[in-house]
Design a protein around this motif. Sequence first.
Motif, PDB file in Angstrom:
ATOM      1  N   LEU A 228      17.663  70.348  -6.335  1.00 30.69           N
ATOM      2  CA  LEU A 228      18.280  70.648  -5.036  1.00 30.69           C
ATOM      3  C   LEU A 228      19.654  71.201  -5.345  1.00 30.69           C
ATOM      4  O   LEU A 228      20.411  70.601  -6.108  1.00 30.69           O
ATOM      5  CB  LEU A 228      18.473  69.373  -4.217  1.00 30.69           C
ATOM      6  CG  LEU A 228      17.353  68.828  -3.332  1.00 30.69           C
ATOM      7  CD1 LEU A 228      17.812  67.552  -2.680  1.00 30.69           C
ATOM      8  CD2 LEU A 228      16.943  69.848  -2.277  1.00 30.69           C
ATOM      9  N   ASN A 229      19.987  72.322  -4.751  1.00 32.47           N
ATOM     10  CA  ASN A 229      21.308  72.889  -5.040  1.00 32.47           C
ATOM     11  C   ASN A 229      22.374  72.494  -4.030  1.00 32.47           C
ATOM     12  O   ASN A 229      23.508  72.222  -4.398  1.00 32.47           O
ATOM     13  CB  ASN A 229      21.219  74.412  -5.110  1.00 32.47           C
ATOM     14  CG  ASN A 229      20.372  74.853  -6.297  1.00 32.47           C
ATOM     15  OD1 ASN A 229      20.432  74.233  -7.356  1.00 32.47           O
ATOM     16  ND2 ASN A 229      19.560  75.878  -6.100  1.00 32.47           N
ATOM     17  N   THR A 230      21.981  72.467  -2.769  1.00 29.43           N
ATOM     18  CA  THR A 230      23.005  72.212  -1.741  1.00 29.43           C
ATOM     19  C   THR A 230      22.493  71.210  -0.704  1.00 29.43           C
ATOM     20  O   THR A 230      21.301  70.943  -0.604  1.00 29.43           O
ATOM     21  CB  THR A 230      23.367  73.498  -0.967  1.00 29.43           C
ATOM     22  OG1 THR A 230      22.191  73.951  -0.294  1.00 29.43           O
ATOM     23  CG2 THR A 230      23.898  74.577  -1.879  1.00 29.43           C
ATOM     24  N   VAL A 231      23.437  70.717   0.082  1.00 29.35           N
ATOM     25  CA  VAL A 231      23.101  69.817   1.188  1.00 29.35           C
ATOM     26  C   VAL A 231      22.202  70.526   2.193  1.00 29.35           C
ATOM     27  O   VAL A 231      21.256  69.941   2.719  1.00 29.35           O
ATOM     28  CB  VAL A 231      24.399  69.321   1.870  1.00 29.35           C
ATOM     29  CG1 VAL A 231      24.101  68.554   3.145  1.00 29.35           C
ATOM     30  CG2 VAL A 231      25.204  68.462   0.906  1.00 29.35           C
ATOM     31  N   LEU A 232      22.466  71.807   2.428  1.00 29.97           N
ATOM     32  CA  LEU A 232      21.649  72.573   3.368  1.00 29.97           C
ATOM     33  C   LEU A 232      20.189  72.599   2.928  1.00 29.97           C
ATOM     34  O   LEU A 232      19.272  72.426   3.730  1.00 29.97           O
ATOM     35  CB  LEU A 232      22.199  73.994   3.505  1.00 29.97           C
ATOM     36  CG  LEU A 232      21.511  74.858   4.577  1.00 29.97           C
ATOM     37  CD1 LEU A 232      21.649  74.228   5.961  1.00 29.97           C
ATOM     38  CD2 LEU A 232      22.088  76.272   4.589  1.00 29.97           C
TER      39      LEU A 232
ATOM     40  N   ARG B   4      27.969  72.063   0.588  1.00 29.92           N
ATOM     41  CA  ARG B   4      28.362  71.367  -0.645  1.00 29.92           C
ATOM     42  C   ARG B   4      27.238  71.365  -1.675  1.00 29.92           C
ATOM     43  O   ARG B   4      26.076  71.211  -1.366  1.00 29.92           O
ATOM     44  CB  ARG B   4      28.763  69.915  -0.327  1.00 29.92           C
ATOM     45  CG  ARG B   4      30.038  69.789   0.478  1.00 29.92           C
ATOM     46  CD  ARG B   4      31.274  70.196  -0.290  1.00 29.92           C
ATOM     47  NE  ARG B   4      31.572  69.285  -1.387  1.00 29.92           N
ATOM     48  CZ  ARG B   4      32.223  68.125  -1.254  1.00 29.92           C
ATOM     49  NH1 ARG B   4      32.625  67.731  -0.052  1.00 29.92           N
ATOM     50  NH2 ARG B   4      32.473  67.372  -2.307  1.00 29.92           N
ATOM     51  N   LYS B   5      27.646  71.538  -2.933  1.00 31.45           N
ATOM     52  CA  LYS B   5      26.695  71.568  -4.057  1.00 31.45           C
ATOM     53  C   LYS B   5      26.285  70.144  -4.437  1.00 31.45           C
ATOM     54  O   LYS B   5      27.109  69.224  -4.388  1.00 31.45           O
ATOM     55  CB  LYS B   5      27.365  72.225  -5.274  1.00 31.45           C
ATOM     56  CG  LYS B   5      27.681  73.685  -5.081  1.00 31.45           C
ATOM     57  CD  LYS B   5      26.762  74.533  -5.933  1.00 31.45           C
ATOM     58  CE  LYS B   5      27.105  76.019  -5.847  1.00 31.45           C
ATOM     59  NZ  LYS B   5      27.206  76.525  -4.457  1.00 31.45           N
ATOM     60  N   LEU B   6      25.050  69.991  -4.810  1.00 30.99           N
ATOM     61  CA  LEU B   6      24.579  68.687  -5.284  1.00 30.99           C
ATOM     62  C   LEU B   6      24.475  68.723  -6.803  1.00 30.99           C
ATOM     63  O   LEU B   6      24.325  69.783  -7.410  1.00 30.99           O
ATOM     64  CB  LEU B   6      23.235  68.357  -4.642  1.00 30.99           C
ATOM     65  CG  LEU B   6      23.290  68.254  -3.108  1.00 30.99           C
ATOM     66  CD1 LEU B   6      21.907  68.006  -2.528  1.00 30.99           C
ATOM     67  CD2 LEU B   6      24.261  67.151  -2.676  1.00 30.99           C
ATOM     68  N   ARG B   7      24.562  67.528  -7.396  1.00 36.37           N
ATOM     69  CA  ARG B   7      24.500  67.430  -8.847  1.00 36.37           C
ATOM     70  C   ARG B   7      23.363  66.516  -9.262  1.00 36.37           C
ATOM     71  O   ARG B   7      22.976  65.615  -8.518  1.00 36.37           O
ATOM     72  CB  ARG B   7      25.820  66.853  -9.397  1.00 36.37           C
ATOM     73  CG  ARG B   7      27.042  67.686  -9.101  1.00 36.37           C
ATOM     74  CD  ARG B   7      28.287  67.000  -9.655  1.00 36.37           C
ATOM     75  NE  ARG B   7      28.556  65.722  -9.013  1.00 36.37           N
ATOM     76  CZ  ARG B   7      29.613  65.484  -8.213  1.00 36.37           C
ATOM     77  NH1 ARG B   7      30.489  66.449  -7.967  1.00 36.37           N
ATOM     78  NH2 ARG B   7      29.797  64.302  -7.687  1.00 36.37           N
TER      79      ARG B   7
END
Lengths: 65, 303
Positions: free
Chosen positions: A18-22, A48-51
């Motif tokens: 998953l790259n982003t909250v969206l 926001r980016k997820l890690r």
Amino acid sequence: MITVRITPGDRVLTFDRLNTVLQLLNKLGLGMTDALVARDGVLLTPDRKLRRGDELTVRVVVSRG
Amino acid sequence: MKCSRCRDLAEIALPSHHAGFCRPCFLEYFSRQVEKAVRHHRMFGRGDRILVALSGGKDSLALFRELRHQGYDATGLFVDLAIPGSSDAARAVVEGFCASLGAPLLVADMAAEGLPIPLVKAKVKRPICSVCGKVKRHYFNRTALEHGFTVLATGHNLDDEVGRLFSNVLRWDAAYLSDTGPVLPAESGFARKVKPLCRLTEYETAAYCFFRDIPHHVAACPYSGGASFTVRKQLMNGLEKESPGSKQAFYEGFLERARHAFAALEQEKGQVLAPCVECGCPTSAELCGVCRLRRQVGEGGQG
Ligand code: SF4
Ligand SMILES: [Zn+2]
Ligand SMILES: [Zn+2]
């Protein structure tokens, strides 16, 4: 891996990528203002980016009625 | 995303306002929206004694927190419906919350009043939620009047209001449309009713509760159908997504340009109200609906 706890209902889901909250909201079928997404007690906006290793809480806010 | 006010990292995005806010700026925004609603609709002033109906849900707790924060003379009211598995939990949340704010709380106990909802449900054929709603409204109003409060506030938010307006428009329900809105003025025997969260969405209220650490999850009433996205809500949210701000515009537009027409219509055929012979609340019959209900439910007492 990213761990997501969804309330109410207390379901736990995991995602490999998953790259982003969206992206997360889209995967869950939720609109931008249908749920609060939190990491470490802080809310994240959809951009926001997820890690890897993130532990997120999704609080669905839309109530009955 | 950056905060629209201070350029710090935003914690919340509000597409309807083309804005994003960091935590302190959002809390500021939230307070301003409440202030605006109070001022614009002339809900109350510093001299008013405000009774806030607390259900245990996030919206009413958020409203109570914010009014106390703004220094208003606000007291909580919890109507204990005596519903197993939900009333006790809700009451504990409300009591704990008021204690943490050092705020006064009144409790109207339906078991003591001979109207515990499970008993009402067993004795009455009508849908329980409409009867229960009537009982709650009765005790909100009665408690306000008996204790000398000038204003009764509820936690209805913009989504609640828009949802209700939308369904009443679909049915062209003139009676309901005539009293849709964030203020119902005091009338003989009725306290003024206000909805100070009418400019804030469900999402914004939830964010406020998150930031303010307000308890957010209470055991749902076993008689409710359970949480669901209704078709209406999906429609309104779809519209809002396509054209941000449309919920607010729909609601405010109705208040400014249409409500008076329905109010005039209702006034024409309005009923004459007189105090209930038993409890003194205004009614068009001799005995008000809730006193009739109490008789119907019977000997109940501490039931
Ligand atoms: S869901 Fe429960 S508390 Fe709410 S109106 Fe219905 S019976 Fe009353
Ligand atoms: Zn800011
Ligand atoms: Zn009565």
